[in-house]
Design a protein around this motif. Structure first.
Motif, PDB file in Angstrom:
ATOM      1  N   LEU A   1       0.842  -1.207   0.000  1.00 32.24           N
ATOM      2  CA  LEU A   1       0.000   0.000   0.000  1.00 32.24           C
ATOM      3  C   LEU A   1       0.872   1.249   0.000  1.00 32.24           C
ATOM      4  O   LEU A   1       0.617   2.214  -0.736  1.00 32.24           O
ATOM      5  N   LEU A   2       1.938   1.225   0.825  1.00 29.79           N
ATOM      6  CA  LEU A   2       2.844   2.384   0.898  1.00 29.79           C
ATOM      7  C   LEU A   2       3.557   2.583  -0.443  1.00 29.79           C
ATOM      8  O   LEU A   2       3.706   3.715  -0.917  1.00 29.79           O
ATOM      9  N   ILE A   3       3.962   1.466  -1.054  1.00 30.63           N
ATOM     10  CA  ILE A   3       4.673   1.559  -2.342  1.00 30.63           C
ATOM     11  C   ILE A   3       3.751   2.144  -3.410  1.00 30.63           C
ATOM     12  O   ILE A   3       4.155   2.961  -4.239  1.00 30.63           O
ATOM     13  N   MET A   4       2.473   1.750  -3.344  1.00 34.17           N
ATOM     14  CA  MET A   4       1.497   2.225  -4.337  1.00 34.17           C
ATOM     15  C   MET A   4       1.340   3.737  -4.311  1.00 34.17           C
ATOM     16  O   MET A   4       1.057   4.367  -5.321  1.00 34.17           O
ATOM     17  N   ARG A   5       1.526   4.303  -3.103  1.00 37.03           N
ATOM     18  CA  ARG A   5       1.359   5.761  -2.971  1.00 37.03           C
ATOM     19  C   ARG A   5       2.551   6.526  -3.543  1.00 37.03           C
ATOM     20  O   ARG A   5       2.530   7.736  -3.630  1.00 37.03           O
ATOM     21  N   HIS A   6       3.637   5.798  -3.853  1.00 38.58           N
ATOM     22  CA  HIS A   6       4.827   6.467  -4.405  1.00 38.58           C
ATOM     23  C   HIS A   6       5.162   5.856  -5.767  1.00 38.58           C
ATOM     24  O   HIS A   6       6.162   5.156  -5.919  1.00 38.58           O
ATOM     25  N   ARG A   7       4.291   6.152  -6.721  1.00 34.68           N
ATOM     26  CA  ARG A   7       4.443   5.566  -8.048  1.00 34.68           C
ATOM     27  C   ARG A   7       5.531   6.305  -8.849  1.00 34.68           C
ATOM     28  O   ARG A   7       5.822   7.464  -8.578  1.00 34.68           O
TER      29      ARG A   7
ATOM     30  N   ASP B   1       6.406  10.116  -9.542  1.00 37.50           N
ATOM     31  CA  ASP B   1       5.125  10.654  -9.980  1.00 37.50           C
ATOM     32  C   ASP B   1       4.512  11.500  -8.860  1.00 37.50           C
ATOM     33  O   ASP B   1       3.777  10.975  -8.020  1.00 37.50           O
ATOM     34  N   GLY B   2       4.880  12.768  -8.793  1.00 37.81           N
ATOM     35  CA  GLY B   2       4.291  13.661  -7.787  1.00 37.81           C
ATOM     36  C   GLY B   2       4.828  13.488  -6.381  1.00 37.81           C
ATOM     37  O   GLY B   2       4.145  13.793  -5.410  1.00 37.81           O
ATOM     38  N   HIS B   3       6.038  12.955  -6.237  1.00 37.73           N
ATOM     39  CA  HIS B   3       6.699  12.880  -4.930  1.00 37.73           C
ATOM     40  C   HIS B   3       8.201  13.075  -5.144  1.00 37.73           C
ATOM     41  O   HIS B   3       8.671  13.006  -6.292  1.00 37.73           O
ATOM     42  N   PRO B   4       8.967  13.339  -4.093  1.00 41.43           N
ATOM     43  CA  PRO B   4      10.379  13.707  -4.312  1.00 41.43           C
ATOM     44  C   PRO B   4      11.293  12.564  -4.735  1.00 41.43           C
ATOM     45  O   PRO B   4      12.473  12.785  -5.009  1.00 41.43           O
ATOM     46  N   GLY B   5      10.799  11.343  -4.787  1.00 41.95           N
ATOM     47  CA  GLY B   5      11.666  10.210  -5.142  1.00 41.95           C
ATOM     48  C   GLY B   5      12.372   9.688  -3.905  1.00 41.95           C
ATOM     49  O   GLY B   5      12.059  10.100  -2.791  1.00 41.95           O
ATOM     50  N   MET B   6      13.313   8.768  -4.112  1.00 45.94           N
ATOM     51  CA  MET B   6      13.964   8.176  -2.938  1.00 45.94           C
ATOM     52  C   MET B   6      15.436   8.581  -2.849  1.00 45.94           C
ATOM     53  O   MET B   6      16.109   8.712  -3.865  1.00 45.94           O
ATOM     54  N   ALA B   7      15.889   8.796  -1.613  1.00 48.30           N
ATOM     55  CA  ALA B   7      17.310   9.061  -1.404  1.00 48.30           C
ATOM     56  C   ALA B   7      18.000   7.704  -1.326  1.00 48.30           C
ATOM     57  O   ALA B   7      17.515   6.812  -0.640  1.00 48.30           O
TER      58      ALA B   7
ATOM     59  N   ALA C   1      23.474   9.320  -7.435  1.00 49.87           N
ATOM     60  CA  ALA C   1      22.647   9.500  -6.230  1.00 49.87           C
ATOM     61  C   ALA C   1      22.233  10.958  -6.069  1.00 49.87           C
ATOM     62  O   ALA C   1      21.339  11.273  -5.280  1.00 49.87           O
ATOM     63  N   LEU C   2      22.875  11.850  -6.831  1.00 45.04           N
ATOM     64  CA  LEU C   2      22.533  13.272  -6.732  1.00 45.04           C
ATOM     65  C   LEU C   2      21.338  13.617  -7.615  1.00 45.04           C
ATOM     66  O   LEU C   2      20.910  14.769  -7.663  1.00 45.04           O
ATOM     67  N   GLU C   3      20.840  12.631  -8.355  1.00 41.94           N
ATOM     68  CA  GLU C   3      19.703  12.899  -9.238  1.00 41.94           C
ATOM     69  C   GLU C   3      18.555  11.922  -8.994  1.00 41.94           C
ATOM     70  O   GLU C   3      18.209  11.124  -9.877  1.00 41.94           O
ATOM     71  N   PRO C   4      17.954  11.958  -7.801  1.00 37.68           N
ATOM     72  CA  PRO C   4      16.877  11.003  -7.509  1.00 37.68           C
ATOM     73  C   PRO C   4      15.651  11.202  -8.394  1.00 37.68           C
ATOM     74  O   PRO C   4      14.795  10.323  -8.489  1.00 37.68           O
ATOM     75  N   GLN C   5      15.566  12.338  -9.070  1.00 38.96           N
ATOM     76  CA  GLN C   5      14.419  12.601  -9.950  1.00 38.96           C
ATOM     77  C   GLN C   5      14.563  11.880 -11.295  1.00 38.96           C
ATOM     78  O   GLN C   5      13.611  11.794 -12.055  1.00 38.96           O
TER      79      GLN C   5
END
Ligand SMILES: Cc1cc2nc3c(=O)[nH]c(=O)nc-3n(C[C@H](O)[C@H](O)[C@H](O)COP(=O)(O)OP(=O)(O)OC[C@H]3O[C@@H](n4cnc5c(N)ncnc54)[C@H](O)[C@@H]3O)c2cc1C
Length: 451
Positions: free
Chosen positions: A213-219, A240-246, A275-279
Protein backbone atom coordinates in the motif's frame (compact mmCIF):
# COMPACT_ATOMS: atom_id res chain seq x y z
CA UNK A 1 37.26 20.28 7.52
CA UNK A 2 39.26 17.05 7.00
CA UNK A 3 38.98 16.31 10.73
CA UNK A 4 35.18 16.84 10.62
CA UNK A 5 34.88 14.51 7.60
CA UNK A 6 36.96 11.88 9.34
CA UNK A 7 34.79 12.09 12.49
CA UNK A 8 31.63 11.79 10.37
CA UNK A 9 32.98 8.76 8.51
CA UNK A 10 34.10 7.12 11.78
CA UNK A 11 30.63 7.69 13.16
CA UNK A 12 29.06 6.17 10.02
CA UNK A 13 31.34 3.10 10.25
CA UNK A 14 30.72 2.71 13.96
CA UNK A 15 27.02 3.05 13.35
CA UNK A 16 27.09 0.11 10.89
CA UNK A 17 29.23 -2.01 13.22
CA UNK A 18 26.96 -1.24 16.18
CA UNK A 19 23.88 -2.02 14.08
CA UNK A 20 25.45 -5.30 12.96
CA UNK A 21 26.31 -6.29 16.54
CA UNK A 22 22.86 -5.26 17.81
CA UNK A 23 21.12 -7.24 15.07
CA UNK A 24 23.23 -10.34 15.72
CA UNK A 25 22.50 -10.08 19.46
CA UNK A 26 18.80 -9.54 18.77
CA UNK A 27 18.75 -12.56 16.47
CA UNK A 28 20.38 -14.85 19.03
CA UNK A 29 17.97 -13.57 21.67
CA UNK A 30 15.01 -14.35 19.41
CA UNK A 31 16.16 -17.94 19.01
CA UNK A 32 17.41 -18.65 22.52
CA UNK A 33 14.94 -16.73 24.70
CA UNK A 34 11.76 -18.66 23.81
CA UNK A 35 13.67 -21.90 24.44
CA UNK A 36 15.05 -20.75 27.79
CA UNK A 37 11.56 -19.69 28.86
CA UNK A 38 10.37 -23.27 28.46
CA UNK A 39 12.69 -24.30 31.29
CA UNK A 40 11.30 -21.71 33.71
CA UNK A 41 8.54 -22.49 36.21
CA UNK A 42 6.78 -25.83 36.03
CA UNK A 43 8.49 -28.33 33.71
CA UNK A 44 7.38 -31.89 32.85
CA UNK A 45 8.77 -34.62 35.14
CA UNK A 46 12.21 -35.72 33.96
CA UNK A 47 12.34 -38.37 31.27
CA UNK A 48 15.41 -39.74 29.51
CA UNK A 49 17.92 -37.20 28.20
CA UNK A 50 17.37 -38.14 24.55
CA UNK A 51 13.64 -37.41 24.83
CA UNK A 52 14.11 -33.89 26.23
CA UNK A 53 16.98 -33.22 23.82
CA UNK A 54 14.77 -34.17 20.86
CA UNK A 55 12.00 -31.86 22.12
CA UNK A 56 14.51 -29.00 22.52
CA UNK A 57 15.66 -29.55 18.92
CA UNK A 58 12.08 -29.32 17.68
CA UNK A 59 11.46 -26.07 19.56
CA UNK A 60 14.82 -24.64 18.36
CA UNK A 61 13.93 -25.43 14.75
CA UNK A 62 10.59 -23.66 15.11
CA UNK A 63 12.22 -20.60 16.74
CA UNK A 64 14.67 -20.42 13.82
CA UNK A 65 11.79 -20.77 11.35
CA UNK A 66 10.05 -17.79 12.99
CA UNK A 67 13.17 -15.66 12.53
CA UNK A 68 13.36 -16.51 8.85
CA UNK A 69 10.23 -14.48 8.22
CA UNK A 70 12.00 -11.51 9.81
CA UNK A 71 15.17 -12.05 7.80
CA UNK A 72 13.36 -12.02 4.47
CA UNK A 73 10.96 -9.19 5.34
CA UNK A 74 13.43 -6.78 3.64
CA UNK A 75 13.71 -4.33 6.50
CA UNK A 76 16.13 -1.63 5.42
CA UNK A 77 17.99 -1.58 8.76
CA UNK A 78 18.96 -5.24 8.43
CA UNK A 79 20.04 -5.03 4.80
CA UNK A 80 22.00 -1.84 5.49
CA UNK A 81 23.91 -3.46 8.34
CA UNK A 82 24.94 -6.60 6.44
CA UNK A 83 23.99 -6.32 2.75
CA UNK A 84 21.09 -8.26 1.30
CA UNK A 85 23.27 -11.01 -0.21
CA UNK A 86 24.70 -11.85 3.23
CA UNK A 87 21.17 -11.92 4.67
CA UNK A 88 19.96 -14.27 1.94
CA UNK A 89 22.99 -16.53 2.36
CA UNK A 90 22.40 -16.59 6.09
CA UNK A 91 18.73 -17.37 5.45
CA UNK A 92 19.77 -20.27 3.22
CA UNK A 93 22.25 -21.76 5.73
CA UNK A 94 20.16 -21.24 8.83
CA UNK A 95 17.23 -22.86 6.99
CA UNK A 96 19.38 -25.96 6.47
CA UNK A 97 20.27 -25.91 10.19
CA UNK A 98 16.56 -25.69 11.07
CA UNK A 99 15.83 -28.59 8.72
CA UNK A 100 18.52 -30.80 10.29
CA UNK A 101 17.23 -29.98 13.81
CA UNK A 102 13.67 -30.66 12.71
CA UNK A 103 14.64 -33.99 11.15
CA UNK A 104 16.62 -35.01 14.23
CA UNK A 105 13.56 -34.31 16.42
CA UNK A 106 11.42 -37.34 15.32
CA UNK A 107 14.44 -39.54 14.55
CA UNK A 108 15.75 -39.29 18.13
CA UNK A 109 12.25 -39.72 19.56
CA UNK A 110 11.65 -42.85 17.48
CA UNK A 111 15.05 -44.25 18.49
CA UNK A 112 13.98 -43.76 22.14
CA UNK A 113 10.47 -45.14 21.60
CA UNK A 114 9.93 -47.15 18.35
CA UNK A 115 6.17 -47.28 19.05
CA UNK A 116 6.02 -43.64 17.95
CA UNK A 117 6.23 -44.90 14.36
CA UNK A 118 2.50 -45.58 14.74
CA UNK A 119 2.03 -41.81 14.39
CA UNK A 120 3.01 -42.07 10.73
CA UNK A 121 -0.31 -43.82 10.04
CA UNK A 122 -3.20 -41.74 8.60
CA UNK A 123 -5.35 -42.44 11.70
CA UNK A 124 -2.79 -40.78 14.01
CA UNK A 125 -4.06 -37.89 16.19
CA UNK A 126 -4.45 -34.64 14.19
CA UNK A 127 -1.63 -32.83 15.96
CA UNK A 128 0.81 -35.63 15.09
CA UNK A 129 -0.34 -35.57 11.46
CA UNK A 130 0.21 -31.80 11.53
CA UNK A 131 3.81 -32.40 12.70
CA UNK A 132 4.38 -34.94 9.90
CA UNK A 133 3.05 -32.60 7.20
CA UNK A 134 5.09 -29.67 8.63
CA UNK A 135 8.24 -31.77 8.29
CA UNK A 136 7.29 -32.75 4.73
CA UNK A 137 6.67 -29.07 3.88
CA UNK A 138 10.12 -28.10 5.20
CA UNK A 139 11.66 -30.99 3.23
CA UNK A 140 10.02 -29.68 0.03
CA UNK A 141 11.14 -26.14 0.86
CA UNK A 142 14.74 -27.28 1.14
CA UNK A 143 14.71 -29.48 -1.98
CA UNK A 144 13.05 -26.86 -4.20
CA UNK A 145 15.35 -24.10 -2.93
CA UNK A 146 18.71 -25.87 -3.04
CA UNK A 147 18.03 -27.46 -6.45
CA UNK A 148 15.70 -24.84 -7.92
CA UNK A 149 17.84 -24.19 -11.00
CA UNK A 150 18.69 -27.88 -11.51
CA UNK A 151 14.96 -28.72 -11.29
CA UNK A 152 14.23 -25.95 -13.86
CA UNK A 153 11.77 -24.41 -11.44
CA UNK A 154 10.63 -21.01 -12.74
CA UNK A 155 11.63 -18.32 -10.25
CA UNK A 156 8.15 -16.75 -9.89
CA UNK A 157 6.42 -20.11 -9.34
CA UNK A 158 9.15 -21.16 -6.89
CA UNK A 159 8.83 -17.92 -4.93
CA UNK A 160 5.07 -18.28 -4.59
CA UNK A 161 5.32 -21.93 -3.49
CA UNK A 162 8.19 -21.07 -1.15
CA UNK A 163 5.96 -18.60 0.70
CA UNK A 164 3.03 -21.05 0.80
CA UNK A 165 5.16 -23.94 2.12
CA UNK A 166 6.84 -21.70 4.71
CA UNK A 167 3.51 -20.49 6.13
CA UNK A 168 2.14 -24.04 6.03
CA UNK A 169 5.19 -25.46 7.83
CA UNK A 170 5.10 -22.89 10.64
CA UNK A 171 1.31 -23.05 11.05
CA UNK A 172 1.29 -26.86 11.22
CA UNK A 173 4.29 -26.93 13.58
CA UNK A 174 2.37 -24.61 15.94
CA UNK A 175 -0.66 -26.92 15.80
CA UNK A 176 1.69 -29.81 16.59
CA UNK A 177 3.28 -28.25 19.68
CA UNK A 178 -0.04 -26.97 21.04
CA UNK A 179 -1.59 -30.42 20.47
CA UNK A 180 1.30 -32.33 22.06
CA UNK A 181 1.22 -29.84 24.95
CA UNK A 182 4.61 -30.93 26.29
CA UNK A 183 6.76 -28.23 27.95
CA UNK A 184 4.14 -25.61 27.11
CA UNK A 185 1.54 -26.91 29.59
CA UNK A 186 1.74 -23.69 31.62
CA UNK A 187 -0.61 -21.09 30.08
CA UNK A 188 2.00 -18.29 29.90
CA UNK A 189 4.42 -20.52 28.03
CA UNK A 190 1.75 -21.48 25.53
CA UNK A 191 0.85 -17.80 25.18
CA UNK A 192 4.49 -16.85 24.57
CA UNK A 193 4.74 -19.25 21.63
CA UNK A 194 1.36 -18.10 20.35
CA UNK A 195 2.59 -14.48 20.51
CA UNK A 196 5.59 -15.50 18.40
CA UNK A 197 3.28 -17.18 15.88
CA UNK A 198 0.99 -14.10 15.79
CA UNK A 199 4.08 -11.89 15.25
CA UNK A 200 4.86 -13.92 12.14
CA UNK A 201 1.30 -13.36 10.89
CA UNK A 202 1.61 -9.59 11.57
CA UNK A 203 4.95 -9.56 9.75
CA UNK A 204 3.32 -11.24 6.77
CA UNK A 205 0.48 -8.70 6.82
CA UNK A 206 3.05 -5.90 6.89
CA UNK A 207 5.08 -7.35 4.01
CA UNK A 208 2.14 -8.40 1.83
CA UNK A 209 -0.41 -5.63 2.56
CA UNK A 210 0.94 -2.58 4.41
CA UNK A 211 4.16 -2.23 2.45
CA UNK A 212 2.53 -2.69 -1.00
CA UNK A 213 0.00 0.00 0.00
CA UNK A 214 2.84 2.38 0.90
CA UNK A 215 4.67 1.56 -2.34
CA UNK A 216 1.50 2.22 -4.34
CA UNK A 217 1.36 5.76 -2.97
CA UNK A 218 4.83 6.47 -4.40
CA UNK A 219 4.44 5.57 -8.05
CA UNK A 220 7.06 6.26 -10.77
CA UNK A 221 6.80 6.46 -14.52
CA UNK A 222 9.18 5.71 -17.35
CA UNK A 223 10.73 8.65 -19.18
CA UNK A 224 12.96 6.83 -21.61
CA UNK A 225 14.28 3.42 -22.61
CA UNK A 226 17.49 3.37 -24.65
CA UNK A 227 19.44 0.41 -26.02
CA UNK A 228 22.99 -0.15 -24.82
CA UNK A 229 25.77 -2.42 -26.04
CA UNK A 230 25.50 -6.04 -24.88
CA UNK A 231 21.77 -6.85 -25.19
CA UNK A 232 21.06 -4.30 -22.51
CA UNK A 233 18.71 -1.34 -22.07
CA UNK A 234 18.83 1.70 -19.84
CA UNK A 235 15.46 2.72 -18.47
CA UNK A 236 15.08 6.19 -16.97
CA UNK A 237 12.26 6.71 -14.49
CA UNK A 238 10.96 9.68 -12.55
CA UNK A 239 8.79 9.94 -9.42
CA UNK A 240 5.13 10.65 -9.98
CA UNK A 241 4.29 13.66 -7.79
CA UNK A 242 6.70 12.88 -4.93
CA UNK A 243 10.38 13.71 -4.31
CA UNK A 244 11.67 10.21 -5.14
CA UNK A 245 13.96 8.18 -2.94
CA UNK A 246 17.31 9.06 -1.40
CA UNK A 247 19.79 6.26 -2.04
CA UNK A 248 23.49 5.56 -1.67
CA UNK A 249 25.28 4.98 -4.99
CA UNK A 250 25.57 1.21 -5.57
CA UNK A 251 22.33 0.32 -3.78
CA UNK A 252 19.47 -1.52 -5.46
CA UNK A 253 15.66 -1.53 -5.47
CA UNK A 254 12.95 -4.11 -6.11
CA UNK A 255 11.33 -3.02 -9.35
CA UNK A 256 7.76 -3.90 -10.26
CA UNK A 257 6.85 -3.00 -13.80
CA UNK A 258 3.84 -4.82 -15.14
CA UNK A 259 1.98 -5.75 -11.96
CA UNK A 260 0.51 -4.20 -8.84
CA UNK A 261 2.78 -4.11 -5.76
CA UNK A 262 0.54 -6.83 -4.28
CA UNK A 263 1.70 -9.35 -6.88
CA UNK A 264 4.91 -11.10 -5.86
CA UNK A 265 6.52 -10.22 -9.21
CA UNK A 266 9.21 -7.66 -8.42
CA UNK A 267 12.86 -7.99 -9.52
CA UNK A 268 16.01 -6.57 -7.93
CA UNK A 269 17.98 -4.00 -9.96
CA UNK A 270 20.86 -1.75 -9.00
CA UNK A 271 20.36 1.94 -9.56
CA UNK A 272 22.85 2.88 -12.26
CA UNK A 273 22.42 6.67 -12.09
CA UNK A 274 23.91 9.30 -9.81
CA UNK A 275 22.65 9.50 -6.23
CA UNK A 276 22.53 13.27 -6.73
CA UNK A 277 19.70 12.90 -9.24
CA UNK A 278 16.88 11.00 -7.51
CA UNK A 279 14.42 12.60 -9.95
CA UNK A 280 16.03 10.71 -12.85
CA UNK A 281 16.81 7.22 -11.70
CA UNK A 282 18.31 4.89 -14.28
CA UNK A 283 18.42 1.12 -14.43
CA UNK A 284 20.71 -0.66 -16.86
CA UNK A 285 19.12 -4.02 -17.50
CA UNK A 286 20.51 -6.97 -19.42
CA UNK A 287 18.22 -9.38 -21.22
CA UNK A 288 18.35 -12.69 -19.38
CA UNK A 289 14.90 -14.25 -19.13
CA UNK A 290 11.16 -13.60 -19.13
CA UNK A 291 11.10 -10.26 -17.34
CA UNK A 292 14.30 -8.67 -18.59
CA UNK A 293 13.26 -9.49 -22.18
CA UNK A 294 10.29 -7.14 -21.79
CA UNK A 295 12.35 -3.99 -21.04
CA UNK A 296 12.74 -3.06 -24.71
CA UNK A 297 8.93 -3.09 -25.03
CA UNK A 298 8.42 -0.49 -22.27
CA UNK A 299 7.03 2.82 -23.56
CA UNK A 300 7.54 6.24 -21.96
CA UNK A 301 4.69 6.97 -19.54
CA UNK A 302 4.48 3.37 -18.30
CA UNK A 303 3.90 3.25 -14.52
CA UNK A 304 6.11 1.25 -12.21
CA UNK A 305 6.74 0.77 -8.49
CA UNK A 306 10.03 0.75 -6.60
CA UNK A 307 10.73 -0.70 -3.18
CA UNK A 308 14.02 0.42 -1.69
CA UNK A 309 16.76 1.38 -1.47
CA UNK A 310 18.46 -1.74 -0.14
CA UNK A 311 21.97 -3.08 0.17
CA UNK A 312 25.35 -2.26 1.60
CA UNK A 313 27.38 -2.18 -1.63
CA UNK A 314 28.29 1.50 -1.63
CA UNK A 315 31.28 3.82 -1.51
CA UNK A 316 29.28 5.99 0.88
CA UNK A 317 29.90 3.46 3.64
CA UNK A 318 33.64 4.14 3.24
CA UNK A 319 33.77 7.89 2.63
CA UNK A 320 37.31 8.38 3.95
CA UNK A 321 38.98 5.86 1.59
CA UNK A 322 42.08 7.19 -0.14
CA UNK A 323 40.79 5.73 -3.43
CA UNK A 324 38.40 3.13 -4.82
CA UNK A 325 38.93 0.14 -7.08
CA UNK A 326 35.95 -1.16 -9.03
CA UNK A 327 35.90 -4.60 -10.63
CA UNK A 328 33.00 -5.31 -12.97
CA UNK A 329 32.09 -8.31 -15.09
CA UNK A 330 29.33 -7.84 -17.67
CA UNK A 331 26.18 -6.24 -16.31
CA UNK A 332 27.92 -5.98 -12.91
CA UNK A 333 28.89 -2.54 -14.24
CA UNK A 334 25.41 -1.19 -13.27
CA UNK A 335 25.97 -0.35 -9.55
CA UNK A 336 29.53 0.73 -10.37
CA UNK A 337 28.19 3.22 -12.94
CA UNK A 338 26.09 4.74 -10.14
CA UNK A 339 29.15 5.10 -7.92
CA UNK A 340 31.28 6.60 -10.71
CA UNK A 341 28.53 9.01 -11.78
CA UNK A 342 27.98 10.12 -8.20
CA UNK A 343 31.71 10.66 -7.64
CA UNK A 344 31.83 12.71 -10.87
CA UNK A 345 28.82 14.82 -9.84
CA UNK A 346 30.46 15.46 -6.46
CA UNK A 347 33.65 16.64 -8.20
CA UNK A 348 35.66 13.92 -6.40
CA UNK A 349 39.39 14.09 -7.20
CA UNK A 350 40.55 10.86 -5.60
CA UNK A 351 42.28 8.19 -7.68
CA UNK A 352 39.96 5.49 -9.02
CA UNK A 353 40.56 2.25 -10.90
CA UNK A 354 38.03 0.33 -12.96
CA UNK A 355 38.72 -3.23 -14.17
CA UNK A 356 35.92 -4.12 -16.53
CA UNK A 357 35.74 -7.57 -18.11
CA UNK A 358 33.49 -8.56 -20.98
CA UNK A 359 33.55 -10.97 -23.86
CA UNK A 360 34.23 -8.41 -26.60
CA UNK A 361 34.19 -4.68 -27.29
CA UNK A 362 30.84 -4.80 -29.11
CA UNK A 363 29.12 -6.01 -25.92
CA UNK A 364 30.84 -3.60 -23.53
CA UNK A 365 27.83 -1.94 -21.86
CA UNK A 366 28.18 1.83 -21.22
CA UNK A 367 31.58 1.98 -22.95
CA UNK A 368 30.98 5.51 -24.31
CA UNK A 369 29.64 6.75 -20.95
CA UNK A 370 32.72 5.37 -19.19
CA UNK A 371 34.96 7.27 -21.59
CA UNK A 372 33.09 10.48 -20.67
CA UNK A 373 33.46 9.65 -16.97
CA UNK A 374 37.20 9.19 -17.50
CA UNK A 375 37.37 12.86 -18.48
CA UNK A 376 35.46 13.95 -15.36
CA UNK A 377 37.30 11.75 -12.85
CA UNK A 378 40.83 10.60 -12.10
CA UNK A 379 39.81 7.21 -13.41
CA UNK A 380 42.25 4.58 -14.64
CA UNK A 381 40.15 2.22 -16.77
CA UNK A 382 41.35 -1.28 -17.64
CA UNK A 383 39.20 -3.16 -20.13
CA UNK A 384 39.79 -6.91 -20.14
CA UNK A 385 38.39 -8.68 -23.20
CA UNK A 386 37.91 -12.40 -23.42
CA UNK A 387 37.58 -12.36 -27.18
CA UNK A 388 39.44 -9.20 -28.29
CA UNK A 389 39.86 -7.94 -31.87
CA UNK A 390 43.22 -8.80 -33.45
CA UNK A 391 44.54 -5.24 -33.10
CA UNK A 392 43.54 -4.99 -29.38
CA UNK A 393 46.37 -3.45 -27.34
CA UNK A 394 44.68 -3.79 -23.93
CA UNK A 395 44.35 -6.65 -21.45
CA UNK A 396 42.90 -9.95 -22.61
CA UNK A 397 41.56 -13.08 -20.92
CA UNK A 398 40.30 -12.68 -17.35
CA UNK A 399 40.96 -10.31 -14.45
CA UNK A 400 43.86 -12.16 -12.87
CA UNK A 401 46.26 -11.25 -10.09
CA UNK A 402 48.82 -10.29 -12.78
CA UNK A 403 46.35 -7.91 -14.45
CA UNK A 404 45.51 -6.31 -11.08
CA UNK A 405 49.17 -5.97 -10.12
CA UNK A 406 50.09 -4.42 -13.47
CA UNK A 407 47.69 -1.50 -12.91
CA UNK A 408 47.28 -0.98 -9.17
CA UNK A 409 49.63 1.26 -7.18
CA UNK A 410 52.07 0.01 -4.54
CA UNK A 411 49.78 1.04 -1.68
CA UNK A 412 46.85 -0.97 -3.12
CA UNK A 413 46.13 -2.60 0.27
CA UNK A 414 44.84 0.76 1.55
CA UNK A 415 42.16 1.12 -1.17
CA UNK A 416 38.51 0.03 -0.95
CA UNK A 417 37.43 -2.61 -3.50
CA UNK A 418 33.96 -3.06 -5.03
CA UNK A 419 33.37 -6.26 -7.03
CA UNK A 420 30.25 -7.02 -9.04
CA UNK A 421 29.91 -9.66 -11.74
CA UNK A 422 29.51 -13.38 -12.31
CA UNK A 423 30.23 -15.42 -9.17
CA UNK A 424 33.32 -17.22 -10.62
CA UNK A 425 34.87 -13.83 -11.47
CA UNK A 426 34.07 -12.38 -8.05
CA UNK A 427 35.49 -15.41 -6.22
CA UNK A 428 38.65 -15.44 -8.33
CA UNK A 429 39.29 -11.69 -7.89
CA UNK A 430 38.65 -12.00 -4.13
CA UNK A 431 41.30 -14.76 -4.00
CA UNK A 432 43.77 -12.68 -6.03
CA UNK A 433 43.27 -9.69 -3.75
CA UNK A 434 43.80 -11.96 -0.73
CA UNK A 435 47.16 -13.06 -2.12
CA UNK A 436 48.00 -9.37 -2.72
CA UNK A 437 47.43 -8.78 0.99
CA UNK A 438 44.36 -6.64 0.58
CA UNK A 439 42.44 -7.05 3.88
CA UNK A 440 39.11 -8.84 3.46
CA UNK A 441 37.28 -5.96 5.17
CA UNK A 442 38.25 -3.72 2.24
CA UNK A 443 36.69 -6.05 -0.37
CA UNK A 444 32.96 -5.54 -0.95
CA UNK A 445 30.90 -7.66 -3.30
CA UNK A 446 27.41 -7.63 -4.79
CA UNK A 447 26.12 -10.88 -6.24
CA UNK A 448 23.31 -10.68 -8.78
CA UNK A 449 22.66 -14.42 -8.61
CA UNK A 450 22.12 -14.67 -4.86
CA UNK A 451 18.77 -16.47 -5.25
C1 LIG B 1 21.01 -7.03 -5.77
C2 LIG B 1 20.79 -7.31 -7.24
C3 LIG B 1 20.96 -6.30 -8.17
C4 LIG B 1 20.77 -6.56 -9.52
N1 LIG B 1 20.97 -5.55 -10.43
C5 LIG B 1 20.85 -5.80 -11.75
C6 LIG B 1 21.08 -4.76 -12.71
O1 LIG B 1 21.37 -3.62 -12.38
N2 LIG B 1 20.93 -5.07 -14.01
C7 LIG B 1 20.58 -6.33 -14.45
O2 LIG B 1 20.47 -6.55 -15.66
N3 LIG B 1 20.35 -7.33 -13.55
C8 LIG B 1 20.47 -7.09 -12.22
N4 LIG B 1 20.21 -8.10 -11.32
C9 LIG B 1 19.79 -9.42 -11.81
C10 LIG B 1 18.30 -9.39 -12.15
O3 LIG B 1 17.52 -9.19 -10.99
C11 LIG B 1 17.88 -10.71 -12.81
O4 LIG B 1 18.64 -10.85 -13.96
C12 LIG B 1 16.43 -10.69 -13.19
O5 LIG B 1 15.62 -10.64 -12.04
C13 LIG B 1 16.12 -11.95 -14.01
O6 LIG B 1 14.72 -11.99 -14.28
P1 LIG B 1 14.16 -12.66 -15.64
O7 LIG B 1 12.72 -12.99 -15.43
O8 LIG B 1 14.47 -11.83 -16.81
O9 LIG B 1 15.04 -13.95 -15.79
P2 LIG B 1 14.73 -15.48 -15.45
O10 LIG B 1 15.30 -16.29 -16.57
O11 LIG B 1 13.31 -15.72 -15.08
O12 LIG B 1 15.59 -15.67 -14.15
C14 LIG B 1 16.98 -15.85 -14.21
C15 LIG B 1 17.49 -15.90 -12.75
O13 LIG B 1 17.36 -14.59 -12.19
C16 LIG B 1 16.93 -14.69 -10.84
N5 LIG B 1 15.60 -14.05 -10.70
C17 LIG B 1 14.55 -14.14 -11.53
N6 LIG B 1 13.51 -13.44 -11.08
C18 LIG B 1 13.93 -12.88 -9.92
C19 LIG B 1 13.29 -12.05 -8.96
N7 LIG B 1 12.03 -11.66 -9.10
N8 LIG B 1 14.00 -11.70 -7.88
C20 LIG B 1 15.27 -12.10 -7.71
N9 LIG B 1 15.93 -12.88 -8.59
C21 LIG B 1 15.26 -13.26 -9.67
C22 LIG B 1 16.83 -16.15 -10.52
O14 LIG B 1 18.04 -16.61 -9.93
C23 LIG B 1 16.64 -16.78 -11.86
O15 LIG B 1 17.07 -18.12 -11.90
C24 LIG B 1 20.39 -7.85 -9.96
C25 LIG B 1 20.19 -8.86 -9.01
C26 LIG B 1 20.38 -8.59 -7.68
C27 LIG B 1 20.17 -9.70 -6.68
Amino acid sequence: MAATNSIISMAIKHNYVIRGVLWTGFYLLLVILPLGMLLLGKVPPGTVFGWDFAVALGFSALAIMFTMFLLTARFKWTTRAFGIDIIYYFHRWIALVAFVLLLAHPLILVSEEPLLLEYLKPDAPWHMLAGNVALAAVFLLVITSVWRKALHFHYDAWRFLHAVFAVLAVGLAMIHIVGVNYYIGTPWKRELWLVLAVSVVLLLLHVRIVRPLLIMRHRYHVVDVSPERGDTWTMTVTPDGHPGMAFMPGQFVWLNLWHSPFAMREHPFSVASSALEPQHMQFTIKRLGDFTSTINKVKPGQYLYLDGPFGAFSIDRYPDASGYVFVAGGIGIAPILSMLRTLADRGDRRSLWLFYAYRNLERLTAYEELQVLQQRLRLHMVIVLNDPPTDWMGERGFITREVLQRHLPGDHAALEYFLCGPTPMTVSVERSLGTMEVPLRRVHTELFDMV
